[in-house]
Design a protein around this motif. Sequence first.
Motif, mmCIF file in Angstrom:
data_model
loop_
_atom_site.group_PDB
_atom_site.id
_atom_site.type_symbol
_atom_site.label_atom_id
_atom_site.label_comp_id
_atom_site.label_asym_id
_atom_site.label_seq_id
_atom_site.Cartn_x
_atom_site.Cartn_y
_atom_site.Cartn_z
ATOM 1 N N VAL A 278 -26.827 -40.077 7.033
ATOM 2 C CA VAL A 278 -27.355 -40.503 5.664
ATOM 3 C C VAL A 278 -27.943 -39.442 4.849
ATOM 4 O O VAL A 278 -28.481 -38.507 5.410
ATOM 5 C CB VAL A 278 -28.400 -41.505 5.718
ATOM 6 C CG1 VAL A 278 -29.308 -41.828 4.739
ATOM 7 C CG2 VAL A 278 -27.647 -42.765 6.615
ATOM 8 N N LEU B 292 -24.816 -42.273 1.481
ATOM 9 C CA LEU B 292 -24.262 -42.641 2.610
ATOM 10 C C LEU B 292 -22.678 -42.342 2.928
ATOM 11 O O LEU B 292 -21.945 -42.281 2.417
ATOM 12 C CB LEU B 292 -24.150 -44.367 2.546
ATOM 13 C CG LEU B 292 -25.380 -44.959 2.109
ATOM 14 C CD1 LEU B 292 -25.085 -46.482 1.987
ATOM 15 C CD2 LEU B 292 -26.555 -44.830 3.107
ATOM 16 N N GLU C 115 -27.842 -41.295 11.220
ATOM 17 C CA GLU C 115 -28.601 -42.323 10.849
ATOM 18 C C GLU C 115 -29.715 -42.989 12.133
ATOM 19 O O GLU C 115 -30.536 -43.377 11.795
ATOM 20 C CB GLU C 115 -27.736 -43.492 10.702
ATOM 21 C CG GLU C 115 -26.824 -44.139 11.716
ATOM 22 C CD GLU C 115 -26.148 -45.405 11.391
ATOM 23 O OE1 GLU C 115 -26.932 -46.159 10.683
ATOM 24 O OE2 GLU C 115 -25.025 -45.685 11.966
#
Length: 367
Positions: free
Chosen positions: A60, A102, A133
């Motif tokens: 991320v 993302l 993440e």
Amino acid sequence: MPHILQTGIFMLRKTYNASWVKSCSSFAKMMRAVCVDVPGGPENLVLRSIPRPIPKDGEVLIKVHAAALNRADLLQRRGLYPPPAGESDIIGLEVAGTVDGLGQGLKGNWKPDDRVMALLAGGGYAEYVSVPEELLIPVPNNLTFCQAAAIPEAWLTAFQLLVFIAQVKQGEVVLVHAGASGVGTAAVQLARLFGAVPVVTAGSREKLQLAEKLGAVAGYNYKEESFVQGVHDFTGGKGADVILDCIGGSNWEKNVSSLAVDGRWVLYGTMGGRAVEGDLLGKMLSKRGHLLCSLLRSRSLQYKADLVRAFVDRALPCFSEQPATLRPVIDSTYKLEDIAEAHRHMEANRNMGKIIVTVTPQSEETP
């Protein structure tokens, strides 16, 4: 103090040819980041424009609002603590901000603009950083980004030392060196949360008072008194069950003398030197003591992910309670342009709690 902002793109390593640099810089989105061309003092920290990281699978991209300083940052700046292989060589081990991009293959339900904080292996002194993440932690609604940035590295380190390494038990006495540091202030609060009894050392009365306000039941100014005698007086001669030690060599005899039989001495730094002279093994053997050593930055992603999950389950909700059981302690804040001054402040050992670097202007902070 003049700002250290410099224009232009980052000078990439010699392994990249000039044509590649030209083609890359023509389309890459850029960001400001603190770079170190030559290891050395704080004056060697230079703010430049470099390409933003692109999130890989499972990562991320965070827009950084605030970052925090750690002692490891000073060592890396001097060329003494390089990042693990494959990690960013930009300094910075913890940030807070918002989700900006993302990568593919994410398992969590992360969304753009989610407020997050993250443990890093590097890359924090920048406007953007890409993070697996598994190392993201949601920011409690009642915390600002500056407060959140003070949590990941310091609190996960303290949590790891107490829970994963020392396996602290209710009622045990925990001696925390540098009790007013980022890790120290976290360790005092976590020890109380787990039902242990924290006592601390620090170098000034003001630092001891801070630790005591956070829950330390006793404190010793190592510049003016013997913490060995203090620990023995407090425990009735038994000694500390757990010692959290970031000092190392210069304290080894005092630590062994302060340690209870079957106690655990947890070493996570060597601010007082690495060399040891004397009968360390014999004295530890007579105490049946356990010397446990731990670093967090070099741990595997799986280990860090397990640590983050345990912290989120056991500790994170306590930051949101009214009144909060746990709270980050902030000493001071600096702009990214003033990162050199922030390093000087830490090197002078003046801080009580965390030193924060604001990357996004305060007016853009929430709540």
